[in-house]
Design a protein around this motif. Structure first.
Motif, PDB file in Angstrom:
ATOM      1  N   ILE A   1      -3.671  85.478   6.078  1.00  0.00           N
ATOM      2  CA  ILE A   1      -3.003  84.791   4.965  1.00  0.00           C
ATOM      3  C   ILE A   1      -1.680  85.484   4.636  1.00  0.00           C
ATOM      4  O   ILE A   1      -0.652  84.829   4.433  1.00  0.00           O
ATOM      5  N   MET A   2      -1.710  86.790   4.603  1.00  0.00           N
ATOM      6  CA  MET A   2      -0.504  87.550   4.272  1.00  0.00           C
ATOM      7  C   MET A   2       0.607  87.296   5.289  1.00  0.00           C
ATOM      8  O   MET A   2       1.766  87.062   4.924  1.00  0.00           O
TER       9      MET A   2
ATOM     10  N   ILE B   1      -0.108  73.857   6.204  1.00  0.00           N
ATOM     11  CA  ILE B   1      -1.331  73.169   6.625  1.00  0.00           C
ATOM     12  C   ILE B   1      -2.412  74.189   6.989  1.00  0.00           C
ATOM     13  O   ILE B   1      -3.596  74.022   6.635  1.00  0.00           O
ATOM     14  N   ILE B   2      -2.025  75.247   7.695  1.00  0.00           N
ATOM     15  CA  ILE B   2      -2.983  76.294   8.066  1.00  0.00           C
ATOM     16  C   ILE B   2      -3.557  76.951   6.813  1.00  0.00           C
ATOM     17  O   ILE B   2      -4.768  77.202   6.711  1.00  0.00           O
ATOM     18  N   LEU B   3      -2.698  77.225   5.841  1.00  0.00           N
ATOM     19  CA  LEU B   3      -3.158  77.842   4.596  1.00  0.00           C
ATOM     20  C   LEU B   3      -4.091  76.910   3.835  1.00  0.00           C
ATOM     21  O   LEU B   3      -5.077  77.368   3.231  1.00  0.00           O
ATOM     22  N   ILE B   4      -3.810  75.620   3.831  1.00  0.00           N
ATOM     23  CA  ILE B   4      -4.701  74.659   3.181  1.00  0.00           C
ATOM     24  C   ILE B   4      -6.080  74.688   3.837  1.00  0.00           C
ATOM     25  O   ILE B   4      -7.113  74.618   3.156  1.00  0.00           O
TER      26      ILE B   4
ATOM     27  N   PHE C   1      -0.565  77.140  -2.118  1.00  0.00           N
ATOM     28  CA  PHE C   1      -0.281  78.197  -3.087  1.00  0.00           C
ATOM     29  C   PHE C   1      -1.551  78.806  -3.670  1.00  0.00           C
ATOM     30  O   PHE C   1      -1.515  79.907  -4.222  1.00  0.00           O
ATOM     31  N   CYS C   2      -2.668  78.100  -3.547  1.00  0.00           N
ATOM     32  CA  CYS C   2      -3.941  78.648  -4.033  1.00  0.00           C
ATOM     33  C   CYS C   2      -4.371  79.879  -3.234  1.00  0.00           C
ATOM     34  O   CYS C   2      -5.238  80.630  -3.681  1.00  0.00           O
ATOM     35  N   THR C   3      -3.780  80.069  -2.062  1.00  0.00           N
ATOM     36  CA  THR C   3      -4.134  81.235  -1.244  1.00  0.00           C
ATOM     37  C   THR C   3      -3.274  82.453  -1.558  1.00  0.00           C
ATOM     38  O   THR C   3      -3.561  83.544  -1.056  1.00  0.00           O
ATOM     39  N   LEU C   4      -2.228  82.283  -2.363  1.00  0.00           N
ATOM     40  CA  LEU C   4      -1.364  83.431  -2.666  1.00  0.00           C
ATOM     41  C   LEU C   4      -2.110  84.599  -3.295  1.00  0.00           C
ATOM     42  O   LEU C   4      -1.878  85.758  -2.906  1.00  0.00           O
ATOM     43  N   PRO C   5      -3.016  84.371  -4.272  1.00  0.00           N
ATOM     44  CA  PRO C   5      -3.742  85.514  -4.844  1.00  0.00           C
ATOM     45  C   PRO C   5      -4.584  86.266  -3.813  1.00  0.00           C
ATOM     46  O   PRO C   5      -4.905  87.442  -4.018  1.00  0.00           O
ATOM     47  N   TRP C   6      -4.936  85.612  -2.711  1.00  0.00           N
ATOM     48  CA  TRP C   6      -5.752  86.263  -1.696  1.00  0.00           C
ATOM     49  C   TRP C   6      -5.004  87.362  -0.959  1.00  0.00           C
ATOM     50  O   TRP C   6      -5.628  88.216  -0.325  1.00  0.00           O
ATOM     51  N   VAL C   7      -3.685  87.316  -1.040  1.00  0.00           N
ATOM     52  CA  VAL C   7      -2.884  88.331  -0.355  1.00  0.00           C
ATOM     53  C   VAL C   7      -3.224  89.729  -0.868  1.00  0.00           C
ATOM     54  O   VAL C   7      -3.195  90.706  -0.116  1.00  0.00           O
TER      55      VAL C   7
END
Length: 416
Positions: A344-345, A382-385, A327-333
């Motif tokens: 990521i999107m 896992i990929i997003l992590i 979920f830490c990657t959500l702002p990167w969208v």
């Protein structure tokens, strides 16, 4: 100097770790599945019977020894799933002269291959985006997936539902892994869409993974309108597998849009939910979300740490807290500061597309440890992590990883 030969040797050398990982995971899964006796246990098995029927050009199971979760229609018994698992089980039957083979072998094989494919994807992400980082984080992510997600449980049960899911998951994961790199060809996209589409014949919710290659293709061709015409090559595999799916239904039930669930022999409580609210309904969402994301097993002390689980499902984030890092990657969208923002999107779109049918489904996947339907998108987490970590392991991740290994191992042994 023959550079082509050198490149071939280099490519082959990268497959050696993957082969070792598959072999190690297969042995560990096999040991867990059998209580370290390495003797396959008895399980509910329609895979062998269906494989035998396919070899006889039949789509029903004649005289099944039990009928739980089978479909009764016009005096015949059918499986409610597609033919992927029986089809890949046929070679194992032929290897032993056509006899029945414990279906757990198919689950173990494809479960291990899926883990190897996750390694392959993570290693390639490292090579493309984080080449200065070590290979330890891809290895860490691979074993987190292997022993910290429902992949662990699904691959070690051997019953028909889990074998079907293990086979379908491998095909879906491979389809996404093919295009997780910087430079993608039209052949990569066709292979990806074909694999994701094929899951319609095993576990249909995985077919929504096609969103990932489709949107990545549109991103890659946004500057070249003429290249977008090649999208027709991506549509063809979906049309083909959809036609097979409809033909399969029509051949069994006389209607291409009839899946047979109206005639399934299942748990009475499940049947009442399905008949009252439908197979997919917002009524089912609160319960599914609770078990998928919040419901915690009970921890207590009894001559050592012990857990008590809910067979309707337990939170994937309680059992594997590191998954929440995705979920830490959500702002990167919404950020344009990273070269892989578009990836990521698309991964988050894939998660949303595969999770939604599960959330609206009338069953939580009983019985289980964890939440097995979340396996549809766990590898995307896992990929997003890995993207979040930028290819580096933080020291504080190790205690969470060890906890995850303990709780998943303990929970699976409890069900056995």
């Amino acid at each position: 100097m023959n550079f082509k030969r050198i490149n071939k040797y280099a490519a082959a050398s990268k497959l050696i770790p993957m082969a070792v990982i598959v072999a190690v995971v297969f042995v560990l899964y096999f040991g867990m599945a059998t209580g370290w006796t390495f003797h396959p246990p008895w399980v509910i098995d329609y895979v062998n019977a269906m494989a035998l029927s396919v070899r006889s050009f039949r789509l029903d199971i004649p005289n099944p020894p039990m009928t739980y979760d089978l479909i009764s229609y016009n005096g015949r018994w059918y499986i409610p799933w597609g033919l992927l698992a029986p089809l890949v089980h046929i070679p194992l039957q032929l290897l032993v002269g056509g006899r029945f083979v414990p279906p757990i072998y198919t689950g173990l094989l494809f479960g291990s291959l899926t883990v190897g494919t996750v390694w392959w994807a993570l290693r390639r992400l490292r090579d493309d985006w984080f080449p200065r980082q070590s290979v330890w984080m891809p290895l860490f992510g691979t074993f987190l997936y292997a022993f910290g997600t429902m992949q662990f449980y699904v691959s070690t049960v051997g019953s028909v539902w889990y074998v079907n899911q293990a086979v379908s998951t491998f095909i879906g994961v491979f389809g996404v892994a093919v295009i997780l790199k910087k430079k993608r060809s039209i052949a990569d996209y066709i292979c990806s869409v074909a694999c994701c589409s094929l899951t319609l014949l095993g576990r249909p919710t995985l077919v929504f993974l096609v969103i990932i290659p489709f949107f990545l293709f549109l991103y890659d061709t946004k500057q070249h309108a003429s290249d977008r015409r090649k999208i027709v090559w991506l549509i063809l595999p979906i049309m083909f597998t959809t036609a097979l799916f409809l033909f399969y239904n029509a051949a069994r039930f006389g209607n291409p849009f009839e899946t047979g669930y109206r005639y399934i022999q299942e748990d009475p409580d499940l049947a009442r939910n399905r008949q009252r609210y439908g197979m997919f309904s917002v009524f089912h969402a609160p319960r599914n979300l609770w078990h998928m994301t919040v419901a915690s097993p009970h921890f207590f002390w009894k001559k050592g740490p012990v857990i008590d689980i809910d067979l309707a499902g337990n939170s994937i984030f309680v059992l594997s807290p590191l998954l929440a890092l995705a979920f830490c990657t959500l702002p990167w969208v919404w950020s344009k500061t990273r070269t892989y923002t578009h990836v990521i999107m698309e991964l988050w779109l894939g998660i949303a597309a595969t999770a939604l049918p599960t959330i609206l489904y009338y069953s939580t996947g009983w019985m289980q440890f964890g939440y097995r339907y979340a396996l549809d998108f766990s590898f995307l987490l896992i990929i997003l992590i890995y993207f979040w970590s930028a290819g580096r392991i933080r020291w504080w991740m190790v205690p969470f990883f060890l906890y995850t290994l303990w709780v998943n191992y303990t929970g699976i042994r409890l069900l056995q």
